[in-house]
Design a protein around this motif. Structure first.
Motif, PDB file in Angstrom:
ATOM      1  N   GLY A 133       0.799  -1.210   0.000  1.00  0.00           N
ATOM      2  CA  GLY A 133       0.000   0.000   0.000  1.00  0.00           C
ATOM      3  C   GLY A 133       0.839   1.270   0.000  1.00  0.00           C
ATOM      4  O   GLY A 133       2.040   1.239   0.277  1.00  0.00           O
ATOM      5  N   PRO A 134       0.228   2.412  -0.316  1.00  0.00           N
ATOM      6  CA  PRO A 134       0.960   3.676  -0.423  1.00  0.00           C
ATOM      7  C   PRO A 134       1.689   4.092   0.847  1.00  0.00           C
ATOM      8  O   PRO A 134       2.748   4.722   0.782  1.00  0.00           O
ATOM      9  CB  PRO A 134      -0.135   4.693  -0.770  1.00  0.00           C
ATOM     10  CG  PRO A 134      -1.250   3.899  -1.340  1.00  0.00           C
ATOM     11  CD  PRO A 134      -1.203   2.570  -0.655  1.00  0.00           C
ATOM     12  N   ALA A 135       1.129   3.746   2.002  1.00  0.00           N
ATOM     13  CA  ALA A 135       1.756   4.157   3.266  1.00  0.00           C
ATOM     14  C   ALA A 135       2.950   3.293   3.638  1.00  0.00           C
ATOM     15  O   ALA A 135       3.716   3.641   4.538  1.00  0.00           O
ATOM     16  CB  ALA A 135       0.725   4.112   4.392  1.00  0.00           C
ATOM     17  N   ALA A 136       3.139   2.161   2.939  1.00  0.00           N
ATOM     18  CA  ALA A 136       4.200   1.222   3.310  1.00  0.00           C
ATOM     19  C   ALA A 136       5.570   1.632   2.791  1.00  0.00           C
ATOM     20  O   ALA A 136       6.589   1.157   3.279  1.00  0.00           O
ATOM     21  CB  ALA A 136       3.852  -0.175   2.788  1.00  0.00           C
ATOM     22  N   GLY A 137       5.609   2.514   1.790  1.00  0.00           N
ATOM     23  CA  GLY A 137       6.875   2.831   1.150  1.00  0.00           C
ATOM     24  C   GLY A 137       7.783   3.710   1.987  1.00  0.00           C
ATOM     25  O   GLY A 137       7.340   4.425   2.885  1.00  0.00           O
ATOM     26  N   PHE A 138       9.067   3.659   1.673  1.00  0.00           N
ATOM     27  CA  PHE A 138      10.043   4.548   2.296  1.00  0.00           C
ATOM     28  C   PHE A 138      11.213   4.735   1.347  1.00  0.00           C
ATOM     29  O   PHE A 138      11.555   3.836   0.572  1.00  0.00           O
ATOM     30  CB  PHE A 138      10.500   4.026   3.662  1.00  0.00           C
ATOM     31  CG  PHE A 138      11.030   2.621   3.658  1.00  0.00           C
ATOM     32  CD1 PHE A 138      12.395   2.369   3.683  1.00  0.00           C
ATOM     33  CD2 PHE A 138      10.158   1.533   3.642  1.00  0.00           C
ATOM     34  CE1 PHE A 138      12.884   1.068   3.691  1.00  0.00           C
ATOM     35  CE2 PHE A 138      10.637   0.235   3.647  1.00  0.00           C
ATOM     36  CZ  PHE A 138      12.003  -0.001   3.672  1.00  0.00           C
ATOM     37  N   ALA A 139      11.813   5.905   1.392  1.00  0.00           N
ATOM     38  CA  ALA A 139      12.811   6.304   0.401  1.00  0.00           C
ATOM     39  C   ALA A 139      14.045   5.423   0.404  1.00  0.00           C
ATOM     40  O   ALA A 139      14.744   5.316  -0.611  1.00  0.00           O
ATOM     41  CB  ALA A 139      13.207   7.764   0.625  1.00  0.00           C
ATOM     42  N   GLU A 140      14.345   4.776   1.512  1.00  0.00           N
ATOM     43  CA  GLU A 140      15.568   3.976   1.635  1.00  0.00           C
ATOM     44  C   GLU A 140      15.398   2.530   1.176  1.00  0.00           C
ATOM     45  O   GLU A 140      16.320   1.728   1.303  1.00  0.00           O
ATOM     46  CB  GLU A 140      16.052   3.987   3.097  1.00  0.00           C
ATOM     47  CG  GLU A 140      16.363   5.360   3.659  1.00  0.00           C
ATOM     48  CD  GLU A 140      15.119   6.137   4.095  1.00  0.00           C
ATOM     49  OE1 GLU A 140      15.210   7.373   4.229  1.00  0.00           O
ATOM     50  OE2 GLU A 140      14.044   5.498   4.258  1.00  0.00           O
ATOM     51  N   LEU A 141      14.241   2.177   0.653  1.00  0.00           N
ATOM     52  CA  LEU A 141      13.964   0.784   0.309  1.00  0.00           C
ATOM     53  C   LEU A 141      15.005   0.197  -0.639  1.00  0.00           C
ATOM     54  O   LEU A 141      15.365  -0.976  -0.529  1.00  0.00           O
ATOM     55  CB  LEU A 141      12.573   0.655  -0.320  1.00  0.00           C
ATOM     56  CG  LEU A 141      12.154  -0.752  -0.757  1.00  0.00           C
ATOM     57  CD1 LEU A 141      12.026  -1.680   0.459  1.00  0.00           C
ATOM     58  CD2 LEU A 141      10.837  -0.711  -1.528  1.00  0.00           C
ATOM     59  N   PHE A 142      15.503   0.995  -1.570  1.00  0.00           N
ATOM     60  CA  PHE A 142      16.401   0.484  -2.607  1.00  0.00           C
ATOM     61  C   PHE A 142      17.877   0.655  -2.270  1.00  0.00           C
ATOM     62  O   PHE A 142      18.732   0.240  -3.057  1.00  0.00           O
ATOM     63  CB  PHE A 142      16.096   1.197  -3.932  1.00  0.00           C
ATOM     64  CG  PHE A 142      14.626   1.217  -4.260  1.00  0.00           C
ATOM     65  CD1 PHE A 142      13.977   0.058  -4.653  1.00  0.00           C
ATOM     66  CD2 PHE A 142      13.894   2.384  -4.134  1.00  0.00           C
ATOM     67  CE1 PHE A 142      12.621   0.061  -4.927  1.00  0.00           C
ATOM     68  CE2 PHE A 142      12.537   2.407  -4.405  1.00  0.00           C
ATOM     69  CZ  PHE A 142      11.894   1.251  -4.809  1.00  0.00           C
ATOM     70  N   GLN A 143      18.152   1.233  -1.111  1.00  0.00           N
ATOM     71  CA  GLN A 143      19.543   1.500  -0.733  1.00  0.00           C
ATOM     72  C   GLN A 143      20.310   0.199  -0.531  1.00  0.00           C
ATOM     73  O   GLN A 143      19.886  -0.681   0.220  1.00  0.00           O
ATOM     74  CB  GLN A 143      19.593   2.333   0.558  1.00  0.00           C
ATOM     75  CG  GLN A 143      20.979   2.839   0.933  1.00  0.00           C
ATOM     76  CD  GLN A 143      21.530   3.817  -0.083  1.00  0.00           C
ATOM     77  OE1 GLN A 143      20.810   4.694  -0.548  1.00  0.00           O
ATOM     78  NE2 GLN A 143      22.804   3.659  -0.430  1.00  0.00           N
ATOM     79  N   ASP A 144      21.441   0.093  -1.230  1.00  0.00           N
ATOM     80  CA  ASP A 144      22.324  -1.074  -1.122  1.00  0.00           C
ATOM     81  C   ASP A 144      21.641  -2.378  -1.536  1.00  0.00           C
ATOM     82  O   ASP A 144      21.990  -3.456  -1.044  1.00  0.00           O
ATOM     83  CB  ASP A 144      22.884  -1.207   0.300  1.00  0.00           C
ATOM     84  CG  ASP A 144      23.716  -0.005   0.704  1.00  0.00           C
ATOM     85  OD1 ASP A 144      24.427   0.548  -0.160  1.00  0.00           O
ATOM     86  OD2 ASP A 144      23.641   0.400   1.889  1.00  0.00           O
ATOM     87  N   ARG A 145      20.678  -2.281  -2.421  1.00  0.00           N
ATOM     88  CA  ARG A 145      20.026  -3.453  -2.985  1.00  0.00           C
ATOM     89  C   ARG A 145      20.388  -3.556  -4.459  1.00  0.00           C
ATOM     90  O   ARG A 145      20.875  -2.611  -5.070  1.00  0.00           O
ATOM     91  CB  ARG A 145      18.499  -3.354  -2.833  1.00  0.00           C
ATOM     92  CG  ARG A 145      18.044  -3.267  -1.383  1.00  0.00           C
ATOM     93  CD  ARG A 145      18.406  -4.503  -0.617  1.00  0.00           C
ATOM     94  NE  ARG A 145      18.055  -4.395   0.796  1.00  0.00           N
ATOM     95  CZ  ARG A 145      18.421  -5.271   1.717  1.00  0.00           C
ATOM     96  NH1 ARG A 145      19.153  -6.319   1.378  1.00  0.00           N
ATOM     97  NH2 ARG A 145      18.057  -5.113   2.969  1.00  0.00           N
ATOM     98  N   TRP A 146      20.100  -4.698  -5.056  1.00  0.00           N
ATOM     99  CA  TRP A 146      20.359  -4.905  -6.472  1.00  0.00           C
ATOM    100  C   TRP A 146      19.129  -4.531  -7.281  1.00  0.00           C
ATOM    101  O   TRP A 146      17.992  -4.735  -6.844  1.00  0.00           O
ATOM    102  CB  TRP A 146      20.702  -6.363  -6.754  1.00  0.00           C
ATOM    103  CG  TRP A 146      22.083  -6.741  -6.323  1.00  0.00           C
ATOM    104  CD1 TRP A 146      22.456  -7.289  -5.132  1.00  0.00           C
ATOM    105  CD2 TRP A 146      23.284  -6.594  -7.098  1.00  0.00           C
ATOM    106  NE1 TRP A 146      23.808  -7.489  -5.096  1.00  0.00           N
ATOM    107  CE2 TRP A 146      24.348  -7.068  -6.292  1.00  0.00           C
ATOM    108  CE3 TRP A 146      23.562  -6.103  -8.370  1.00  0.00           C
ATOM    109  CZ2 TRP A 146      25.666  -7.077  -6.723  1.00  0.00           C
ATOM    110  CZ3 TRP A 146      24.877  -6.106  -8.809  1.00  0.00           C
ATOM    111  CH2 TRP A 146      25.917  -6.587  -7.998  1.00  0.00           C
ATOM    112  N   CYS A 147      19.353  -3.990  -8.460  1.00  0.00           N
ATOM    113  CA  CYS A 147      18.296  -3.821  -9.444  1.00  0.00           C
ATOM    114  C   CYS A 147      18.786  -4.466 -10.735  1.00  0.00           C
ATOM    115  O   CYS A 147      19.858  -4.105 -11.246  1.00  0.00           O
ATOM    116  CB  CYS A 147      17.977  -2.351  -9.682  1.00  0.00           C
ATOM    117  SG  CYS A 147      16.653  -2.122 -10.909  1.00  0.00           S
TER     118      CYS A 147
END
Length: 314
Positions: A133-147
């Motif tokens: 859901g929209p409230a679950a997100g946070f800006a650091e989610l992708f930090q130091d992860r692979w894409c």
């Protein structure tokens, strides 16, 4: 950033991944304008209340009209419908990508409907939590992860470079794979663990000899970690199973063979073989920590971190 990386970004879908993208785009100034689209009026209202974008639409076609970058964050089974809807409305040079956990299926569904004047590059940020859901997100989610990006033959090199730079600025390390190879890799590192977790939790729920209160009471002994995976978005994981069927079935067959071997070792009291297996797998855990993909903090850092990775794409 003093100059936005993209003037206009359209986010199709505003769940965990979409809302995290909205937040990191705003935090790092990656876009001049963010358009958000979702079919659900209720979800759209939540996104607007959270001020996740600059304009809001229930029509995907309207959201992408001026977009330089379109990021599709929907269950993979809905990918084709989205591509059919947005294809005729994409501007020349627009980059279209997705965040789905399967890639060969997404390429088959979306690529035929993206016009030649736009660039389609399937992608998969390997980041997520069990929340949605929209409230679950946070800006650091992708930090130091692979894409992982899975461009097909003939994809514009500059578009791949721009999309890779976008994900790097979001905090990710970018890699490229063939779509089919991606699906095989993710079948073992993500899809199979989730399937096993769903099955174990379902088994415990069905087991009459163990009451639900005891399952909850003693869950810290290991069961809790399975419930975290099994709490992931049911629609998303239904679609993953249906759209990465061949690779998942291959991994399930291999897992079943290995499980039978383990069963024999336990049945016949083969302590040496059990010790060898447990020692070898313990080494894998240490390698993951050394690679920076998890923590060796007590209790996995649960008491200090806001969320934990629970799966892709999520």
């Amino acid at each position: 950033m003093s100059t936005p990386m993209f003037e206009n970004v359209a986010l199709i879908g505003i769940g965990l991944i979409g809302s995290s993208l909205a937040r990191v785009i705003a935090a790092k100034g990656l876009a001049g304008h963010v358009a958000i689209a979702t079919r659900s009026a209720e979800t759209l209202a939540k996104a607007q209340a959270l001020e996740l974008g600059d304009s809001y639409y229930q029509s995907n076609a309207e959201a992408v009209r001026d977009a330089d970058l379109v990021i599709v964050s929907v269950p993979v089974g809905a990918s084709e419908a989205v591509a059919i809807e947005i294809g005729p409305h994409l501007k020349p040079g627009a980059i279209v990508t997705d965040v789905g956990s399967t890639k060969a299926s997404v390429v088959r569904q979306m690529a035929p409907h993206i016009p030649a004047h736009a660039h389609f590059i399937a992608g998969h940020p390997i980041a997520g939590t069990e929340q949605s859901g929209p409230a679950a997100g946070f800006a650091e989610l992708f930090q130091d992860r692979w894409c992982i990006l899975t461009p097909t033959e003939g994809t514009d090199a500059d578009a791949i470079e721009r999309l890779g730079q976008f994900w790097q600025t979001c905090g990710s390390t970018v890699d490229q794979m063939d779509p089919d190879h991606h699906d095989l890799v993710l079948a073992i590192v993500s899809h199979l663990p989730h399937i096993i977790a769903y099955n174990i939790v379902g088994t415990a729920d069905d087991l009459e000899a163990v009451t639900k209160s005891e399952v909850i009471k003693y869950s810290a002994s290991g069961f809790r970690d399975f419930t975290r995976l099994a709490a992931s978005d049911p629609v998303m994981w239904r679609d993953v199973c249906l759209h990465n069927k061949d690779a998942i079935l291959e991994m399930l067959a291999r897992f079943s063979e290995d499980l039978s071997s383990l069963q024999r070792s336990i049945r016949w009291g083969d302590g040496d073989k059990l010790l060898e297996l447990f020692t070898r797998t313990r080494g894998i855990r240490r390698s993951i920590i050394e690679a920076g993909q998890d923590t060796d903090e007590p209790n996995f850092g649960r008491n200090v971190h806001k969320t934990e990775p629970a799966g892709p794409g999520e």
